[in-house]
Structures are given as structure tokens and as C-alpha cells.
Design a protein around this motif. Structure first.
Motif, PDB file in Angstrom:
ATOM      1  N   ASP A  41     -87.267 147.436 -61.109  1.00 50.14           N
ATOM      2  CA  ASP A  41     -88.499 147.556 -60.402  1.00 50.14           C
ATOM      3  C   ASP A  41     -88.327 147.248 -58.808  1.00 50.14           C
ATOM      4  OD1 ASP A  41     -91.116 148.452 -59.369  1.00 50.14           O
ATOM      5  OD2 ASP A  41     -91.907 146.401 -60.348  1.00 50.14           O
ATOM      6  N   GLU A  42     -88.466 148.217 -58.037  1.00 50.58           N
ATOM      7  CA  GLU A  42     -88.052 148.080 -56.807  1.00 50.58           C
ATOM      8  C   GLU A  42     -89.050 147.060 -55.816  1.00 50.58           C
ATOM      9  OE1 GLU A  42     -87.255 151.229 -53.876  1.00 50.58           O
ATOM     10  OE2 GLU A  42     -86.356 152.326 -55.599  1.00 50.58           O
ATOM     11  N   THR A  43     -90.243 146.743 -56.407  1.00 48.88           N
ATOM     12  CA  THR A  43     -91.337 146.028 -56.035  1.00 48.88           C
ATOM     13  C   THR A  43     -91.293 144.739 -56.561  1.00 48.88           C
ATOM     14  OG1 THR A  43     -92.870 146.857 -57.477  1.00 48.88           O
ATOM     15  CG2 THR A  43     -93.030 148.014 -55.226  1.00 48.88           C
ATOM     16  N   SER A  44     -90.448 144.444 -57.652  1.00 55.91           N
ATOM     17  CA  SER A  44     -90.316 143.045 -58.179  1.00 55.91           C
ATOM     18  C   SER A  44     -89.870 142.107 -57.252  1.00 55.91           C
ATOM     19  CB  SER A  44     -89.687 143.280 -59.474  1.00 55.91           C
ATOM     20  OG  SER A  44     -88.197 143.243 -59.042  1.00 55.91           O
ATOM     21  N   GLU A  45     -90.193 140.778 -57.760  1.00 56.21           N
ATOM     22  CA  GLU A  45     -89.898 139.639 -57.187  1.00 56.21           C
ATOM     23  C   GLU A  45     -88.325 139.414 -57.000  1.00 56.21           C
ATOM     24  OE1 GLU A  45     -91.181 135.102 -57.228  1.00 56.21           O
ATOM     25  OE2 GLU A  45     -92.835 136.461 -57.801  1.00 56.21           O
ATOM     26  N   SER A  48     -86.941 141.860 -54.508  1.00 57.04           N
ATOM     27  CA  SER A  48     -87.251 141.368 -53.393  1.00 57.04           C
ATOM     28  C   SER A  48     -86.329 140.091 -52.843  1.00 57.04           C
ATOM     29  CB  SER A  48     -88.775 140.829 -53.129  1.00 57.04           C
ATOM     30  OG  SER A  48     -88.926 140.300 -51.643  1.00 57.04           O
TER      31      SER A  48
END
Length: 120
Positions: A41-45, A48
Motif C-alpha cells: 500500500d503506497e500510503t502505508s507507514e 513512507s
């Protein structure tokens, strides 16, 4: 079998080292990244954190090249290296984040300085 001996007279051995030490491990990780990318997931911690670490590593390498260079780069004055970095970053930002234009702008600064030194 004597053709496989490490020697300065044999021109092919550096390419074998580049292949085994540079290209193969790099591409292995790239292929693993492509295979596993659709599961991340690109928005996961974690993603990031990975982006942050990768960006900071690139910044550290650039800083080392500018402020603590080695080899031929060390012969270029620090002011020229800093101006080149600034010009490259400005070109990158002004060109809507085109990396090639940033690199070309930085190279033009260093090339222009080299030309001035050669003509002097």
C-alpha cells in the motif's frame, strides 16, 4: 584455463566484476520489487518510511560529493560544486521535476568552469 587469470593485460575482467557486483544484485532487488509492488500500500507507514530513507540516502550521497569529494571532483572548487548543485536543483524545480534537465544544468556549470580554467 590461463585466460581466466586476473591480469591487467586481460581487458574483460572489469566487466565481469561490474556484472557480478553491480548489475546482478541491483536487478535482483528490482525484480523482487516489481513482483511484490502490487502487495504494498503506497500510503502505508512502511512505504513512507522506505521513501524517507531512500531520499535521505540520495541527499547524503549528493552532500558527500559536493562537500567531501574524491578523485577529479576534488579538484573543482567547493564554490563551483555548490553553484552547480543549486543550478541543478533550480532547473529541476523549474522544469516541473525533470531529472535530466537538472543534471544537464549542473553539468553545464561545471563544464563552463572547466572551459574557463582551460582558456585561462
Amino acid at each position: 584455463m590461463s585466460d581466466w587469470v586476473y591480469s591487467n593485460a586481460v581487458p574483460w575482467w572489469p566487466y565481469v566484476f561490474i556484472l557480478l557486483g553491480g548489475w546482478l544484485p541491483t536487478d535482483m532487488w528490482r525484480y523482487l520489487g516489481v513482483v511484490s509492488a502490487n502487495r504494498i500500500d503506497e500510503t502505508s507507514e512502511a512505504a513512507s518510511l522506505a521513501r524517507t530513507i531512500a531520499t535521505s540516502l540520495v541527499a547524503a550521497v549528493i552532500a558527500q560529493l559536493v562537500f567531501f569529494p574524491s578523485g577529479a571532483l576534488a579538484e573543482i572548487p567547493t564554490a563551483i560544486r555548490v553553484i552547480s548543485l543549486a543550478a541543478g536543483f533550480a532547473a529541476f524545480q523549474l522544469s516541473r521535476r525533470r531529472i535530466l534537465l537538472g543534471i544537464l544544468a549542473a553539468e553545464l556549470v561545471i563544464g563552463g568552469w572547466a572551459l574557463l580554467v582551460a582558456l585561462a
